[in-house]
Design an enzyme around this catalytic site. Structure first.
Site, mmCIF file in Angstrom:
data_model
loop_
_atom_site.group_PDB
_atom_site.id
_atom_site.type_symbol
_atom_site.label_atom_id
_atom_site.label_comp_id
_atom_site.label_asym_id
_atom_site.label_seq_id
_atom_site.Cartn_x
_atom_site.Cartn_y
_atom_site.Cartn_z
ATOM 1 N N PHE A 117 0.835 -1.150 0.164
ATOM 2 C CA PHE A 117 -0.094 0.010 0.019
ATOM 3 C C PHE A 117 0.885 1.118 -0.149
ATOM 4 O O PHE A 117 1.777 1.333 0.759
ATOM 5 C CB PHE A 117 -0.803 -0.048 1.172
ATOM 6 C CG PHE A 117 -1.823 1.267 1.328
ATOM 7 C CD1 PHE A 117 -2.972 1.146 0.493
ATOM 8 C CD2 PHE A 117 -1.617 2.269 2.142
ATOM 9 C CE1 PHE A 117 -3.780 2.106 0.433
ATOM 10 C CE2 PHE A 117 -2.378 3.380 1.911
ATOM 11 C CZ PHE A 117 -3.716 3.464 1.175
ATOM 12 N N GLU B 213 -8.534 7.290 3.125
ATOM 13 C CA GLU B 213 -7.392 7.539 2.709
ATOM 14 C C GLU B 213 -6.706 8.866 3.494
ATOM 15 O O GLU B 213 -6.857 9.844 2.818
ATOM 16 C CB GLU B 213 -7.016 7.602 1.192
ATOM 17 C CG GLU B 213 -6.776 6.304 0.432
ATOM 18 C CD GLU B 213 -7.986 5.395 0.223
ATOM 19 O OE1 GLU B 213 -8.178 4.441 0.049
ATOM 20 O OE2 GLU B 213 -9.309 6.122 0.606
ATOM 21 N N SER B 214 -6.471 8.781 4.490
ATOM 22 C CA SER B 214 -5.796 9.917 5.466
ATOM 23 C C SER B 214 -7.069 10.899 6.122
ATOM 24 O O SER B 214 -8.059 10.238 6.286
ATOM 25 C CB SER B 214 -4.999 10.557 4.874
ATOM 26 O OG SER B 214 -3.584 9.794 4.527
ATOM 27 N N CYS C 5 -3.649 9.420 0.597
ATOM 28 C CA CYS C 5 -2.499 8.407 0.273
ATOM 29 C C CYS C 5 -3.138 7.613 -0.517
ATOM 30 O O CYS C 5 -4.164 7.506 -1.224
ATOM 31 C CB CYS C 5 -2.108 7.763 1.718
ATOM 32 S SG CYS C 5 -3.564 6.930 2.568
ATOM 33 N N PHE D 23 -7.792 0.353 11.067
ATOM 34 C CA PHE D 23 -8.280 -0.283 9.948
ATOM 35 C C PHE D 23 -8.149 -1.926 10.113
ATOM 36 O O PHE D 23 -7.216 -2.446 10.843
ATOM 37 C CB PHE D 23 -7.612 0.174 8.641
ATOM 38 C CG PHE D 23 -8.206 1.692 8.233
ATOM 39 C CD1 PHE D 23 -9.083 1.899 7.447
ATOM 40 C CD2 PHE D 23 -7.330 2.818 8.602
ATOM 41 C CE1 PHE D 23 -9.363 3.272 7.138
ATOM 42 C CE2 PHE D 23 -7.587 3.803 8.441
ATOM 43 C CZ PHE D 23 -8.904 4.132 7.521
ATOM 44 N N SER E 265 -5.528 5.711 11.373
ATOM 45 C CA SER E 265 -5.466 7.169 11.194
ATOM 46 C C SER E 265 -6.176 7.959 12.366
ATOM 47 O O SER E 265 -6.929 7.337 13.161
ATOM 48 C CB SER E 265 -6.444 7.503 10.032
ATOM 49 O OG SER E 265 -5.903 7.098 8.720
ATOM 50 N N HIS F 184 -0.946 9.201 10.467
ATOM 51 C CA HIS F 184 -1.359 7.973 9.478
ATOM 52 C C HIS F 184 -0.458 7.069 9.436
ATOM 53 O O HIS F 184 0.950 7.504 9.172
ATOM 54 C CB HIS F 184 -1.966 8.525 8.134
ATOM 55 C CG HIS F 184 -2.821 9.589 8.170
ATOM 56 N ND1 HIS F 184 -4.204 9.408 8.340
ATOM 57 C CD2 HIS F 184 -2.697 11.019 8.087
ATOM 58 C CE1 HIS F 184 -4.811 10.457 8.509
ATOM 59 N NE2 HIS F 184 -3.865 11.500 8.455
#
Length: 458
Positions: free
Chosen positions: A61, A119-120, A134, A275, A281, A316
């Site tokens: 990732f 994503e962030s 990200c 996650f 995050s 993050h």
């Protein structure tokens, strides 16, 4: 105990065929956001194993983030809430263009609306948007839509500052247009703002585009503003084990405490998400005095003569060994940066990291008046232009591949503000300066400091 306050976002519909986005969006929708009581949380901490076995890592990732800050000039038609009046559902439409979704919404503060994204993160103030994304997100193509909403919903039609930066990608060939290279990103930005617009700074591993279309006189008054960013790679595997979602997971508030994140800036109200299967995050909102440093303004505030507005931080974590990456960003006052960076390094234990600071001249003046600021603060004079400090530190592994040890009693001593000083002012305990870079005069509105550090050989 550090507060943990955030709300789950509702279902905002299908976002296309991107499996990575759908997987993260599903987690955002179903993750438990309810923090347990203080007693239950502390009991879970004491019962958790010191070094749990790391689960099998998922596929690669790209943790490296694209950072975009957009600040608008004030307008008589903009009310007290400004961009904060825009709802999460409205932002969700724009974020679909970016290829991400809102997972959690922090409890509102007096200054920011904060969102944990798939994503962030994104922070929205009255006249300012800060967004980090990200993965394979398409951040810049959404910029015209951010500007349209500001203009049509809030009467904010004129840019005051725009800042775009990122570290080099691990796999740039997997990025979508216009993010396959920094030259391509600059070309896209200049297609929006003019062929010769902006100041470009491009080091081997750090890239910046900065646009200041409005002078201090036009913008009304000098503002105190600063951004600290710490980008870390090759992180300690033991520290990264804590950011996998295992059967021992209790809740996100417990994760904040067991990992040490809650102690970076004590007193912070945190909204976080661990996650599945891994990744983390966190958005934090904190008062200006929360880093454990007191000055004359702190005393005045306690006497009721001064109340500082809150500040933010965002973290993050991509913990996979083959692509480990952690970012930390805050707009905390400059005189707190040394202590904050030292705490960040003790939590995440990187083998390599960089530090960058953007600050207005007004922020530098505030440091020079603070009794905790170093003597270098008095060397900064000039107009309310932006200054840039960038330090990259190589913390090479010692013999037998041992990770560098950051003891609780150690402190990182980096210059609080950018200034013209000899290399001996850049100090990291146990590390030698490898390189120092100062920008040339062609960057008229900016100052850049760059330095590398490494553990000396035994």
């Amino acid at each position: 105990m550090t507060a943990h306050t955030c709300e789950r976002s509702g279902d905002h519909g299908d976002h296309g065929d991107d499996r990575e986005l759908l997987k993260r969006a599903m987690l955002c929708k179903t993750a438990d956001a309810d923090a347990d009581t203080d007693a239950d949380t502390r009991a879970a901490i004491s019962a958790s194993p010191a070094a749990p076995e790391q689960p099998e890592s998922p596929e690669f990732f790209e943790g490296t983030e694209k950072l975009l800050e957009i600040e608008f000039a004030d307008s008589p038609s903009c009310d007290d809430r400004g961009l904060r009046a825009v709802t999460a559902d409205e932002w969700q439409v724009v974020l679909r263009l970016v290829n991400c979704t809102i997972c959690r919404t922090s409890a509102p503060s007096s200054v920011y609306n904060a969102y944990v994204l798939s994503e962030s993160s994104m922070f929205v103030a009255r006249r300012k948007i800060v967004i980090k994304t990200c993965g394979t997100t398409r951040l810049l193509p959404a910029l015209p839509e951010f500007m349209r909403i500001a203009r049509e919903r809030c009467g904010l039609s004129e840019l005051q500052d725009l800042f775009f930066s990122r570290k080099s990608f691990l796999r740039p060939e997997e990025q979508p247009e216009p993010h396959r290279g920094f030259d391509e990103e600059v070309d896209y930005l200049r297609s929006l703002f003019g062929a010769q617009s902006g100041v470009v700074i491009s080091r081997d591993d750090w890239h910046v585009f900065c646009l200041n279309p409005i002078s201090k006189r036009a913008s009304g008054h000098a503002e105190v503003d600063q951004t600290l960013e710490v980008l870390m790679t090759n992180l300690d595997p033991v520290a990264m084990q804590q950011f996998y979602r295992t059967p021992a997971f209790v809740n996100d508030a417990t994760t904040d405490l067991t990992t040490g994140v809650a102690g970076i800036i004590p007193g912070t109200t945190i909204c976080s998400l661990l996650f599945d299967p891994c990744g983390y995050s966190a958005n934090g909102i904190f008062d200006g005095d929360c880093a454990g440093v007191e000055d004359d303004e702190t005393t005045s505030r306690r006497r009721g003569r001064l109340r500082r507005p809150p500040h933010y931080f965002t973290i993050h974590v991509t913990p996979q060994p083959e692509c480990s990456f952690v970012s930390f960003e805050t707009n905390a006052p400059l005189h707190l940066h040394n202590e904050i960076v030292a705490r960040v390094l003790r939590v995440f234990r990187p083998s390599q990291f960089s530090v960058s600071v953007f600050a207005t001249r007004a922020a530098l003046g505030a440091v020079s008046r603070c009794p905790h600021a170093g003597p270098e603060a008095s060397n900064n004079t000039g107009d309310d232009n932006n200054c840039v400090l960038e330090v990259e530190v190589d913390l090479q592994k010692q013999q037998q591949q041992q990770q560098p040890h950051f003891a609780e009693t150690e402190s990182l001593c980096l210059p609080s503000v950018p200034c013209t000083q000899s290399a001996h002012t850049w100090l990291v305990p146990g590390f030698a300066v490898q390189d120092v870079f100062d920008c040339d005069a062609s960057l008229q509105r900016h100052i850049v400091r760059y330095a590398k550090f490494a553990l000396p050989p035994r």
